[in-house]
Design a protein around this motif. Structure first.
Motif, short mmCIF file in Angstrom:
data_model
loop_
_atom_site.label_atom_id
_atom_site.label_comp_id
_atom_site.label_asym_id
_atom_site.label_seq_id
_atom_site.Cartn_x
_atom_site.Cartn_y
_atom_site.Cartn_z
N LEU A 41 1.04 -1.06 -0.08
CA LEU A 41 0.08 -0.04 -0.03
C LEU A 41 0.64 1.41 -0.09
O LEU A 41 0.66 2.21 -0.80
CB LEU A 41 -0.80 0.00 1.43
N PHE A 42 1.78 1.19 0.92
CA PHE A 42 2.72 2.62 0.73
C PHE A 42 3.44 2.78 -0.54
O PHE A 42 3.49 3.95 -0.79
CB PHE A 42 4.05 2.16 1.77
N ARG A 52 5.86 11.34 4.35
CA ARG A 52 5.01 11.89 5.41
C ARG A 52 3.88 11.00 5.90
O ARG A 52 3.58 10.87 7.15
CB ARG A 52 4.71 13.39 5.17
N MET A 53 3.38 10.54 4.96
CA MET A 53 2.14 9.51 5.29
C MET A 53 2.64 8.37 6.09
O MET A 53 1.96 8.03 6.99
CB MET A 53 1.69 9.00 3.90
N ILE A 54 3.95 7.84 5.58
CA ILE A 54 4.40 6.61 6.42
C ILE A 54 4.48 7.02 7.88
O ILE A 54 4.16 6.32 8.90
CB ILE A 54 5.34 6.01 6.00
N GLU A 55 5.08 8.19 8.17
CA GLU A 55 5.23 8.58 9.64
C GLU A 55 3.92 8.97 10.24
O GLU A 55 4.05 8.47 11.52
CB GLU A 55 5.94 9.76 9.32
N ASP A 56 3.13 9.31 9.51
CA ASP A 56 1.63 9.71 10.37
C ASP A 56 0.92 8.17 10.32
O ASP A 56 0.29 8.16 11.72
CB ASP A 56 0.80 10.59 9.41
N TRP A 57 1.17 7.13 9.51
CA TRP A 57 0.52 5.91 9.73
C TRP A 57 1.00 5.27 10.96
O TRP A 57 0.12 4.76 12.04
CB TRP A 57 0.93 5.10 8.36
N TRP A 58 2.38 5.33 11.25
CA TRP A 58 2.77 4.57 12.52
C TRP A 58 2.46 5.48 13.75
O TRP A 58 2.35 4.93 14.70
CB TRP A 58 4.41 4.42 12.32
N ALA A 59 2.59 6.67 13.61
CA ALA A 59 2.23 7.34 14.69
C ALA A 59 0.90 7.17 15.10
O ALA A 59 0.18 7.25 16.31
CB ALA A 59 2.44 8.93 14.28
N TYR A 99 -6.94 11.15 15.47
CA TYR A 99 -5.99 11.78 14.25
C TYR A 99 -6.64 11.71 12.97
O TYR A 99 -7.66 11.11 12.59
CB TYR A 99 -4.85 10.63 14.19
N SER A 100 -6.20 12.27 12.02
CA SER A 100 -6.53 12.66 10.76
C SER A 100 -5.40 13.05 9.69
O SER A 100 -4.67 14.12 10.22
CB SER A 100 -7.66 13.73 10.56
N PHE A 101 -4.99 12.28 8.71
CA PHE A 101 -4.11 12.80 7.86
C PHE A 101 -4.39 12.46 6.42
O PHE A 101 -5.06 11.45 6.23
CB PHE A 101 -2.47 12.15 8.23
#
Length: 325
Positions: free
Chosen positions: A60-61, A71-78, A86-88
């Motif tokens: 998916l990544f 940035r999306m991967i960082e937000d995903w794990w956070a 959360y919302s990204f």
């Protein structure tokens, strides 16, 4: 609860509620941080362009837009670790057709069911494109205001070279600004009223008329080459941008020559803008500012065409190809 309402019948099923959620553009999914896999419902699979209901998150990544991926991967794990809502947002795929997705949920234990972290995806493409259009419109307005001051300076310089008196200078400037206003009004009427097609030769002649004495302008656009309804403003903006750049950096800054040609070929409208070398004292165009981005946005996205621009010691050549109306 009101008496007599049956909320236990065949319509009150998980499948029906899920269908209602999907109709609202909300997709359901869950993922395992340990196994690095995600379970996707039918709408999620449509968003991601996959057919399997269980997919590795790395796969998916890889489908996330390159500009958004880190940035999306960082937000995903956070989203797994941090115990709050959360919302990204991110894009799936590349180019103008990329889909904007908003991931939403609650992190920490509140968002877990056993091994699985649960959340939703929402398609926010329409909202994101509307925001992008609004930003572009705001930047375009600022750019046009700046360009109008540039045009005013250029026209004043052109007229002042041959003016015999102050009253004649004022009269000539008034006439030129009147023609420029007429051309702009033509484009704006097209946007507001959506009339029939406008001949590009007529539009170009109106846009460039105020510069006639500042340079040798030769326009030869076939009568069959038209701006379709709703696109007149796009072509007017292109001609205006090219003329403004020429007044700043090119032929119109020092009495040079411009040749504008247009014809139909293989179902497409082809336009070329050629001008001789700028005078030694002229500033040099960078080609990377908002004007260049505006040309790209207008020609490639709005008109569905392509363009090329070359600047060298002999001058400038601009060529665009757009599907015919």
């Amino acid at each position: 609860m009101a008496e007599g309402l049956d909320m236990t019948g065949a319509g009150w099923t998980l499948a029906n509620f899920t269908a209602a959620i999907h109709r609202g553009g909300v997709a359901l999914w869950a993922w395992s941080p340990t196994c690095r896999v995600a379970q996707l419902d039918a709408l999620c699979r449509e968003f991601w362009g996959v057919s399997e209901s269980t997919v590795g998150i790395d796969a998916l990544f890889a489908r996330v837009n390159a500009e958004d991926r880190a940035r999306m991967i960082e937000d995903w794990w956070a989203s797994e670790r941090e115990p709050h809502a959360y919302s990204f947002d991110f894009r799936i795929d590349e180019g103008p057709s990329a889909r904007w997705i908003s991931a939403r949920g609650v992190g920490g234990e509140a968002g877990r069911v056993g091994e699985w972290v649960q959340a939703i995806f929402m398609d926010v493409t329409d909202r994101k494109r509307a925001e992008e259009a609004e930003r572009l419109l705001t930047a375009e307005l600022a750019h046009r205001v700046s360009n109008m001051f540039t045009v005013a300076r250029a026209l004043t310089s052109i007229v002042a070279r041959d003016a015999k008196s102050t009253p004649l200078l004022a009269e000539d400037l008034s006439r030129r600004f009147g023609v420029l206003h007429e051309a702009t009004a033509l484009a704006m009427r097209s946007r507001a009223e959506n009339p029939g097609s406008v001949a590009l030769g007529t539009l170009a002649d109106r846009i460039l008329a105020p510069y006639r004495d500042g340079g040798n302008i030769d326009i030869a656009i076939a009568e069959a080459v038209m701006a379709p309804p709703g696109k007149v403003n796009d072509y007017a903006m292109i001609f205006h941008e090219l003329a403004t750049n020429s007044a700043k950096y090119g032929a119109l800054s020092g009495g040079g020559t411009i040749r504008l040609r247009g014809w139909l070929e293989n179902g497409a409208s082809r336009l070329t803008w050629e001008e001789g070398a700028a005078p030694p004292q002229a500033a040099k165009a960078e080609g990377t500012g908002f004007g260049s981005r505006l040309l790209r946005q207008t020609i490639e996205r709005s008109l569905g065409g392509r363009f090329a621009r070359t600047i060298d010691a002999s001058g400038l050549r601009f060529e665009m190809v757009v599907p015919a109306a």
